[in-house]
Design a protein around this motif. Structure first.
Motif, PDB file in Angstrom:
ATOM      1  N   ASP A  60       7.722  39.844  16.876  1.00 49.61           N
ATOM      2  CA  ASP A  60       6.685  40.659  17.491  1.00 49.61           C
ATOM      3  C   ASP A  60       6.808  40.519  19.000  1.00 49.61           C
ATOM      4  N   SER A  61       6.547  41.609  19.699  1.00 47.83           N
ATOM      5  CA  SER A  61       6.648  41.611  21.153  1.00 47.83           C
ATOM      6  C   SER A  61       5.463  42.358  21.739  1.00 47.83           C
ATOM      7  N   ARG A  62       4.896  41.810  22.799  1.00 45.87           N
ATOM      8  CA  ARG A  62       3.765  42.480  23.446  1.00 45.87           C
ATOM      9  C   ARG A  62       4.198  43.723  24.205  1.00 45.87           C
ATOM     10  N   THR A  63       5.443  43.760  24.652  1.00 49.28           N
ATOM     11  CA  THR A  63       5.884  44.882  25.469  1.00 49.28           C
ATOM     12  C   THR A  63       6.606  45.975  24.693  1.00 49.28           C
ATOM     13  N   THR A  64       7.310  45.608  23.614  1.00 50.98           N
ATOM     14  CA  THR A  64       8.087  46.615  22.887  1.00 50.98           C
ATOM     15  C   THR A  64       7.719  46.713  21.413  1.00 50.98           C
ATOM     16  N   ASP A  65       6.612  46.112  21.020  1.00 49.54           N
ATOM     17  CA  ASP A  65       6.150  46.075  19.638  1.00 49.54           C
ATOM     18  C   ASP A  65       6.997  45.136  18.800  1.00 49.54           C
ATOM     19  N   GLN A  66       8.322  45.351  18.773  1.00 49.15           N
ATOM     20  CA  GLN A  66       9.234  44.462  18.058  1.00 49.15           C
ATOM     21  C   GLN A  66      10.477  44.223  18.897  1.00 49.15           C
ATOM     22  N   ALA A  67      10.942  42.986  18.897  1.00 44.79           N
ATOM     23  CA  ALA A  67      12.189  42.637  19.578  1.00 44.79           C
ATOM     24  C   ALA A  67      13.178  42.154  18.525  1.00 44.79           C
ATOM     25  N   VAL A  68      14.372  42.724  18.542  1.00 43.18           N
ATOM     26  CA  VAL A  68      15.404  42.368  17.573  1.00 43.18           C
ATOM     27  C   VAL A  68      16.480  41.567  18.309  1.00 43.18           C
ATOM     28  N   VAL A  69      16.798  40.387  17.771  1.00 45.61           N
ATOM     29  CA  VAL A  69      17.855  39.551  18.334  1.00 45.61           C
ATOM     30  C   VAL A  69      18.809  39.147  17.228  1.00 45.61           C
ATOM     31  N   TYR A  70      20.000  38.725  17.610  1.00 46.28           N
ATOM     32  CA  TYR A  70      21.028  38.388  16.649  1.00 46.28           C
ATOM     33  C   TYR A  70      21.548  36.990  16.941  1.00 46.28           C
ATOM     34  N   ARG A  71      21.864  36.237  15.885  1.00 43.92           N
ATOM     35  CA  ARG A  71      22.388  34.881  16.007  1.00 43.92           C
ATOM     36  C   ARG A  71      23.551  34.687  15.035  1.00 43.92           C
ATOM     37  N   LEU A  72      24.529  33.904  15.461  1.00 43.04           N
ATOM     38  CA  LEU A  72      25.666  33.540  14.619  1.00 43.04           C
ATOM     39  C   LEU A  72      25.375  32.181  13.993  1.00 43.04           C
TER      40      LEU A  72
END
Length: 75
Positions: A60-72
């Motif tokens: 959840d993000s206050r500025t973009t509603d949702q933040a998507v990140v990726y991890r290896l």
């Protein structure tokens, strides 16, 4: 034992299939090893995650509603 991955404050973690991984790497013009790392022992990871998989984390993000990140996933 408590399942940490089900806690309301832990963002959704999901394993990407290979075609989705290729799309992400092409979009950012990076190699798989350039992604930030997450240890296989992290309790928030899905049970199906193996070393070398790419995990999509949706926060959840206050500025973009949702933040998507990726991890290896690493050992």
């Amino acid at each position: 034992m408590v399942d940490v991955s089900q806690h309301e404050l832990v963002p959704e973690h999901s394993v990407l299939d290979e075609s989705a991984v290729e799309d992400v790497l092409d979009e950012y013009d990076i190699d798989r090893t350039d992604l930030p790392k997450i240890k296989r022992s992290d309790p928030a990871l899905p049970d199906a995650a193996d070393v070398g998989d790419v995990i999509e984390i949706v926060r959840d993000s206050r500025t973009t509603d949702q933040a998507v990140v990726y991890r290896l996933v690493v050992d």
